[in-house]
Write a protein that holds these residues in place. Sequence first.
Motif, PDB file in Angstrom:
ATOM      1  N   TRP A   8       0.741  -1.225   0.002  1.00 36.42           N
ATOM      2  CA  TRP A   8       0.078  -0.131   0.072  1.00 36.42           C
ATOM      3  C   TRP A   8       0.882   1.202  -0.218  1.00 36.42           C
ATOM      4  CZ3 TRP A   8      -5.004  -0.228  -1.102  1.00 36.42           C
ATOM      5  CH2 TRP A   8      -5.664  -1.261  -0.979  1.00 36.42           C
ATOM      6  N   PHE A   9       2.066   1.072   0.445  1.00 39.66           N
ATOM      7  CA  PHE A   9       2.904   2.277   0.716  1.00 39.66           C
ATOM      8  C   PHE A   9       4.179   2.454  -0.552  1.00 39.66           C
ATOM      9  CE2 PHE A   9       1.170   1.351   4.839  1.00 39.66           C
ATOM     10  CZ  PHE A   9       0.473   2.618   5.119  1.00 39.66           C
ATOM     11  N   GLU A  10       3.912   1.581  -1.347  1.00 46.02           N
ATOM     12  CA  GLU A  10       4.862   1.512  -2.467  1.00 46.02           C
ATOM     13  C   GLU A  10       6.272   1.480  -2.115  1.00 46.02           C
ATOM     14  OE1 GLU A  10       2.670   3.843  -6.294  1.00 46.02           O
ATOM     15  OE2 GLU A  10       2.980   5.156  -4.288  1.00 46.02           O
ATOM     16  N   ARG A 116      -6.765   4.065  -6.767  1.00 45.21           N
ATOM     17  CA  ARG A 116      -6.949   5.374  -6.301  1.00 45.21           C
ATOM     18  C   ARG A 116      -6.305   5.560  -5.050  1.00 45.21           C
ATOM     19  NH1 ARG A 116     -11.239   7.970  -9.318  1.00 45.21           N
ATOM     20  NH2 ARG A 116     -11.897   6.600 -10.926  1.00 45.21           N
ATOM     21  N   LEU A 117      -6.586   4.754  -4.022  1.00 43.22           N
ATOM     22  CA  LEU A 117      -5.910   5.122  -2.845  1.00 43.22           C
ATOM     23  C   LEU A 117      -4.471   5.168  -2.662  1.00 43.22           C
ATOM     24  CD1 LEU A 117      -6.513   5.556   0.353  1.00 43.22           C
ATOM     25  CD2 LEU A 117      -6.676   3.061   0.814  1.00 43.22           C
ATOM     26  N   ILE A 118      -3.964   4.039  -3.249  1.00 40.10           N
ATOM     27  CA  ILE A 118      -2.562   4.199  -3.307  1.00 40.10           C
ATOM     28  C   ILE A 118      -1.795   5.591  -3.855  1.00 40.10           C
ATOM     29  CG2 ILE A 118      -0.235   3.296  -4.678  1.00 40.10           C
ATOM     30  CD1 ILE A 118      -1.391   0.496  -3.931  1.00 40.10           C
ATOM     31  N   LYS A 119      -2.686   5.950  -4.984  1.00 39.15           N
ATOM     32  CA  LYS A 119      -2.080   7.527  -5.596  1.00 39.15           C
ATOM     33  C   LYS A 119      -2.512   8.534  -4.554  1.00 39.15           C
ATOM     34  CE  LYS A 119      -3.035   5.711 -10.320  1.00 39.15           C
ATOM     35  NZ  LYS A 119      -4.021   5.926 -11.663  1.00 39.15           N
ATOM     36  N   GLY A 125       2.124  12.068   0.988  1.00 37.87           N
ATOM     37  CA  GLY A 125       3.210  11.744   1.483  1.00 37.87           C
ATOM     38  C   GLY A 125       2.860  10.845   2.543  1.00 37.87           C
ATOM     39  N   ILE A 126       1.730   9.882   2.801  1.00 37.85           N
ATOM     40  CA  ILE A 126       1.478   9.113   3.651  1.00 37.85           C
ATOM     41  C   ILE A 126       2.682   7.792   3.666  1.00 37.85           C
ATOM     42  CG2 ILE A 126      -0.177   7.705   4.611  1.00 37.85           C
ATOM     43  CD1 ILE A 126      -0.920  10.530   4.773  1.00 37.85           C
ATOM     44  N   SER A 127       3.295   7.435   4.865  1.00 40.52           N
ATOM     45  CA  SER A 127       4.224   6.449   4.707  1.00 40.52           C
ATOM     46  C   SER A 127       4.155   5.827   6.119  1.00 40.52           C
ATOM     47  CB  SER A 127       5.592   6.904   4.455  1.00 40.52           C
ATOM     48  OG  SER A 127       5.765   7.806   5.477  1.00 40.52           O
ATOM     49  N   SER A 128       2.982   5.482   6.674  1.00 39.06           N
ATOM     50  CA  SER A 128       2.840   4.714   8.100  1.00 39.06           C
ATOM     51  C   SER A 128       1.461   4.283   8.167  1.00 39.06           C
ATOM     52  CB  SER A 128       3.347   5.525   9.377  1.00 39.06           C
ATOM     53  OG  SER A 128       2.367   6.651   9.608  1.00 39.06           O
ATOM     54  N   ILE A 129       1.281   3.171   8.827  1.00 40.29           N
ATOM     55  CA  ILE A 129      -0.162   2.787   9.016  1.00 40.29           C
ATOM     56  C   ILE A 129      -0.980   3.816   9.994  1.00 40.29           C
ATOM     57  CG2 ILE A 129      -1.563   1.099  10.428  1.00 40.29           C
ATOM     58  CD1 ILE A 129       0.390  -1.143   9.538  1.00 40.29           C
ATOM     59  N   GLU A 130      -0.529   4.496  11.076  1.00 43.83           N
ATOM     60  CA  GLU A 130      -1.410   5.420  11.699  1.00 43.83           C
ATOM     61  C   GLU A 130      -1.564   6.675  10.814  1.00 43.83           C
ATOM     62  OE1 GLU A 130       1.814   3.948  12.319  1.00 43.83           O
ATOM     63  OE2 GLU A 130       1.212   2.872  13.851  1.00 43.83           O
ATOM     64  N   ALA A 131      -0.627   7.109   9.908  1.00 43.55           N
ATOM     65  CA  ALA A 131      -0.985   8.144   9.275  1.00 43.55           C
ATOM     66  C   ALA A 131      -2.130   7.831   8.245  1.00 43.55           C
ATOM     67  CB  ALA A 131       0.214   8.908   8.527  1.00 43.55           C
ATOM     68  N   ALA A 132      -2.047   6.618   7.695  1.00 42.25           N
ATOM     69  CA  ALA A 132      -2.963   5.943   6.536  1.00 42.25           C
ATOM     70  C   ALA A 132      -4.256   6.050   7.313  1.00 42.25           C
ATOM     71  CB  ALA A 132      -2.466   4.782   5.951  1.00 42.25           C
ATOM     72  N   ASN A 133      -4.467   5.400   8.579  1.00 40.05           N
ATOM     73  CA  ASN A 133      -5.796   5.534   8.887  1.00 40.05           C
ATOM     74  C   ASN A 133      -6.383   6.778   9.234  1.00 40.05           C
ATOM     75  OD1 ASN A 133      -5.917   2.756   9.162  1.00 40.05           O
ATOM     76  ND2 ASN A 133      -4.924   2.312  10.869  1.00 40.05           N
ATOM     77  N   VAL A 139     -10.226  12.055   5.007  1.00 38.90           N
ATOM     78  CA  VAL A 139      -9.878  12.664   3.590  1.00 38.90           C
ATOM     79  C   VAL A 139     -10.677  11.767   2.504  1.00 38.90           C
ATOM     80  CG1 VAL A 139      -8.492  13.469   1.829  1.00 38.90           C
ATOM     81  CG2 VAL A 139      -7.933  13.932   4.360  1.00 38.90           C
ATOM     82  N   TYR A 140     -10.144  10.650   2.774  1.00 33.84           N
ATOM     83  CA  TYR A 140     -10.421   9.604   1.388  1.00 33.84           C
ATOM     84  C   TYR A 140     -11.761   9.111   1.345  1.00 33.84           C
ATOM     85  CZ  TYR A 140     -10.168   6.149  -2.152  1.00 33.84           C
ATOM     86  OH  TYR A 140     -10.404   5.354  -3.397  1.00 33.84           O
ATOM     87  N   LEU A 141     -12.287   8.633   2.360  1.00 29.27           N
ATOM     88  CA  LEU A 141     -13.625   8.123   2.284  1.00 29.27           C
ATOM     89  C   LEU A 141     -14.817   9.041   1.731  1.00 29.27           C
ATOM     90  CD1 LEU A 141     -13.972   5.346   5.145  1.00 29.27           C
ATOM     91  CD2 LEU A 141     -13.986   5.066   2.689  1.00 29.27           C
ATOM     92  N   PRO A 142     -14.730  10.178   2.488  1.00 34.50           N
ATOM     93  CA  PRO A 142     -15.956  10.957   1.987  1.00 34.50           C
ATOM     94  C   PRO A 142     -15.858  11.216   0.578  1.00 34.50           C
ATOM     95  CG  PRO A 142     -15.148  11.874   3.945  1.00 34.50           C
ATOM     96  CD  PRO A 142     -14.091  10.778   3.613  1.00 34.50           C
ATOM     97  N   ASP A 143     -14.968  11.476   0.014  1.00 35.51           N
ATOM     98  CA  ASP A 143     -14.943  11.612  -1.655  1.00 35.51           C
ATOM     99  C   ASP A 143     -14.939  10.371  -2.277  1.00 35.51           C
ATOM    100  OD1 ASP A 143     -13.831  13.352  -3.804  1.00 35.51           O
ATOM    101  OD2 ASP A 143     -12.531  11.632  -3.951  1.00 35.51           O
TER     102      ASP A 143
END
Length: 225
Positions: A8-10, A116-119, A125-133, A139-143
């Motif tokens: 997920w974090f490439e 989409r989520l990966i992009k 600049g997300i690179s951790s599980i905590e920040a991703a959650n 941000v992501y789910l509403p859109d």
Amino acid sequence: LDGSRHDWFEGRAPWCTLLVFIDDATSQILWLEFVESESLKGVMQATKNYVKKYGRPVSFYTDYGSVFSVNTNNPDRIKITQFERALKELDIEIIHARSPQAKGRVERSNGTLQDRLIKEMRLAGISSIEAANRFVQEVYLPDHNQRFAVEARQPLDLHKPLMDYNLSTILCIKDERKVMNDFTISYKNKLIQLNKEKKAVIRPKERIAVHEDFNGTIHLFLRKI
């Protein structure tokens, strides 16, 4: 309910699993949670967060992963996993899909998220599980739901209220042990000495309920199912 293990974090962080809770009637993603793996701890913690927000769904539709189903020496489906036991206590049905095609909606959603989520996380600049959650909820789910969710034929919310359910005593690991003559119990290759000064009368060969939280804390209960 499905888990998608992916990079997920490439490469910016180790591979992990995204747990996806999607409403079958609307294709709305109700909850996303990144966890290290699709383990009992990860699934139970995500489920706890889900039901705290929405209440108890009528049912969860899952695959036959080891968290969701006992798949060996269980022809009559009598044995159940800790997760199945917890859902039973919460009065939530669990339905097992027999093929990926049977849960096609969430499988297609996983494909969309892996694109989409990966992009979106790369741009943020997300690179951790905590920040991703934090990112997926805020941000992501509403859109995403605004773009892809559809209206249900009957716009009813069938989630049941939590009422007086204690999630901490349900969404945990439960087991049972017998008190030995020296007033110890054996649990995970360790001996636990029971305190002789306890107010309750404890007798050898009595059954002790053992509840283990996912932080490792152990609670012992006498004469409790």
